[in-house]
Scaffold this motif. Structure first.
Motif, short mmCIF file in Angstrom:
data_model
loop_
_atom_site.label_atom_id
_atom_site.label_comp_id
_atom_site.label_asym_id
_atom_site.label_seq_id
_atom_site.Cartn_x
_atom_site.Cartn_y
_atom_site.Cartn_z
N LYS A 41 0.82 -1.21 0.00
CA LYS A 41 0.00 0.00 0.00
C LYS A 41 0.86 1.27 0.00
O LYS A 41 0.34 2.37 -0.13
N GLY A 42 2.15 1.08 0.17
CA GLY A 42 3.06 2.22 0.18
C GLY A 42 3.33 2.78 1.56
O GLY A 42 3.94 3.85 1.70
N TYR A 43 2.89 2.06 2.61
CA TYR A 43 3.09 2.53 3.98
C TYR A 43 4.37 1.94 4.55
O TYR A 43 4.55 0.72 4.54
N ARG A 44 5.23 2.78 5.07
CA ARG A 44 6.47 2.31 5.70
C ARG A 44 6.44 2.53 7.21
O ARG A 44 6.87 1.68 7.98
N TYR A 45 5.93 3.68 7.61
CA TYR A 45 5.90 4.03 9.02
C TYR A 45 4.47 4.36 9.44
O TYR A 45 3.71 4.95 8.68
N PRO A 46 4.08 3.99 10.66
CA PRO A 46 2.73 4.30 11.13
C PRO A 46 2.57 5.78 11.42
O PRO A 46 3.53 6.47 11.76
N THR A 47 1.33 6.25 11.31
CA THR A 47 1.01 7.59 11.77
C THR A 47 0.91 7.56 13.29
O THR A 47 0.96 6.49 13.91
N GLU A 48 0.72 8.72 13.90
CA GLU A 48 0.68 8.76 15.36
C GLU A 48 -0.49 7.96 15.92
O GLU A 48 -0.33 7.21 16.88
N ILE A 49 -1.67 8.11 15.32
CA ILE A 49 -2.83 7.36 15.83
C ILE A 49 -2.61 5.87 15.67
O ILE A 49 -3.00 5.07 16.51
N GLN A 50 -1.93 5.46 14.59
CA GLN A 50 -1.65 4.05 14.37
C GLN A 50 -0.63 3.52 15.36
O GLN A 50 -0.81 2.44 15.93
N GLU A 51 0.44 4.26 15.58
CA GLU A 51 1.48 3.79 16.49
C GLU A 51 0.97 3.67 17.92
O GLU A 51 1.35 2.76 18.66
N ARG A 52 0.05 4.57 18.30
CA ARG A 52 -0.45 4.55 19.68
C ARG A 52 -1.62 3.58 19.86
O ARG A 52 -1.78 3.00 20.94
N ALA A 53 -2.42 3.37 18.81
CA ALA A 53 -3.62 2.54 18.95
C ALA A 53 -3.35 1.06 18.69
O ALA A 53 -3.91 0.20 19.38
N ILE A 54 -2.55 0.75 17.69
CA ILE A 54 -2.40 -0.65 17.28
C ILE A 54 -1.91 -1.56 18.41
O ILE A 54 -2.51 -2.62 18.64
N PRO A 55 -0.87 -1.22 19.16
CA PRO A 55 -0.43 -2.12 20.24
C PRO A 55 -1.51 -2.36 21.29
O PRO A 55 -1.69 -3.49 21.77
N ALA A 56 -2.27 -1.30 21.62
CA ALA A 56 -3.33 -1.44 22.62
C ALA A 56 -4.47 -2.30 22.10
O ALA A 56 -5.03 -3.14 22.83
#
Length: 389
Positions: free
Chosen positions: A64-79
């Motif tokens: 999809k062309g995504y290399r790094y998560p956005t802030e909402i992704q980095e904070r939400a996905i692990p939880a």
């Protein structure tokens, strides 16, 4: 906020009867809107390739062309991977869809019997979520069904009877299928309400509470939106238990990636002529233009067409087939200006929208935030103009 005053002496553009009755936000609120500011920005602490998710999912994210998560992704996905209930508040274009789909797909890879439901306020947003799920699950043999108004209900009944890992729907069509006993929600384990504030504002509060009560096997509830309304806190507390609240934005201000301008139209000016002159600028390559009424949207489209501007419309009176085609034409560049009511202010993810123009003031600050959020997405800069008579 930049104020631009025009001084052309053209004939005044008359208002329609419908326009006179429109209640809009106070223009004074725009005076405190900040102009674009350069900020330090968010820097991800890890790449998607470093996240604890399946390799095939990582590959699809990369495709999809995504290399790094956005802030909402980095904070939400692990939880979310740990099963937490979440309230996620983040500006439009910051990757909220990926923030809830990626952990759900990871859960599916470990348990193929997991079932989820995404409820959204608009047809366009439902279709967008379905497309994103399809791309992220390439090669996984997971099924999703999208149920929205304006489509053949008999075809939906047939799809509802199949094994679907994820259901994506607007509230009206979803409950229609439930009432027809074509669809049962008692096995749903993950409930995702996307743009939940808009659903409540649109009068879906009873639908939302009904849907939530039907998901009796629910283990996880996710609420996502770009804005937050204090008046909805009572219902929110009923939906989620001890949620983790992630505020990437305040939910009360527009993205700093959008330069905001107010365009004052004097009484002796022709508003349509001012609009046409604005659109004649070379930088106006892909423009979303918002008005309050369907009648005004159609009128603007006719007048721009007479001037040779490639434009089209989407609003509630258009069939779903027409709206889908109009959006596709806009995405591919066949149409330069897409004119819409607020049906397109949420969930419509079109890359590289250069400008948003508010031909008429929206009714609320929340609507304004969502409108201008159609540009300046994914960290790119955008420009918004708001006409004030």
């Amino acid at each position: 906020m930049k104020y631009i005053t025009k001084n052309k002496k053209n004939n005044k553009q008359p208002r329609t009867a419908g326009e006179k009755k429109i209640k809009t936000m106070d223009p004074a609120l725009l005076q405190v809107r900040p102009a674009m500011q350069e900020s330090a920005g968010f820097e991800a602490t890890l790449a998607f390739s470093d996240m604890p998710v399946h390799q095939l999912l990582k590959q699809n994210i990369q495709n999809k062309g995504y290399r790094y998560p956005t802030e909402i992704q980095e904070r939400a996905i692990p939880a979310l991977l740990k099963g937490a209930d979440i309230i996620g508040i983040a500006a439009t274009g910051t990757g909220k869809t990926g923030a809830f789909l990626i952990p759900f797909i990871e859960q599916l890879l470990h348990n193929k019997n997991r079932t989820g439901l995404v409820v959204v306020p608009t047809r366009e947003l439902a279709q967008q979520v379905a497309e994103e799920f399809k791309a992220l699950t390439t090669g996984m043999k997971f099924r999703a069904a999208c149920f929205i108004g304006g489509t053949n209900v008999n075809a939906d009944i047939a799809r509802a009877g199949a094994k679907n890992h994820l259901i994506i729907a607007t509230p009206g069509r979803l409950l229609d299928l439930v009432n027809r006993k074509a669809l049962h929600l008692n096995a749903i384990e993950v409930l995702i309400l996307d743009e939940f504030d808009r659903m409540l504002d649109m009068g879906f509060i009873n639908d939302v509470t009904t849907i939530a009560s039907l998901t009796r096997a629910r283990r996880q509830t996710l609420l996502f939106s770009a804005t937050i309304n204090a008046s909805q806190q009572t219902l929110i507390r009923q939906l989620v238990q001890d949620p983790l609240t992630i505020n990437v934005s305040s939910g009360k201000s527009a993205s700093s990636t959008v330069e905001q301008n107010v365009l004052e139209v004097a009484p002796n000016e022709n508003k349509m002529e001012v609009l046409f002159n604005l659109l004649s600028g070379d930088s106006f390559e892909k423009v979303m233009l918002f008005a309050e009424t369907k009648r005004t949207v159609d009128n603007i489209n006719k007048q721009l067409a007479r001037r040779g501007v490639r434009s089209d419309v989407i609003h509630g009176n258009k069939s779903q087939h027409y709206r889908t085609k109009a959006i596709q034409q806009f995405k591919t560049g066949h149409t330069r200006v897409l004119i819409a009511t607020d049906v397109a202010s949420r969930g419509l993810d079109v890359q590289n929208v250069t400008h948003v123009i508010n031909y008429q003031l929206p009714q609320t600050m929340e609507a304004y935030i969502h409108r201008i959020g159609r540009t300046g997405r994914a960290g790119k800069k955008g420009i918004a103009y708001t006409f004030i008579n």
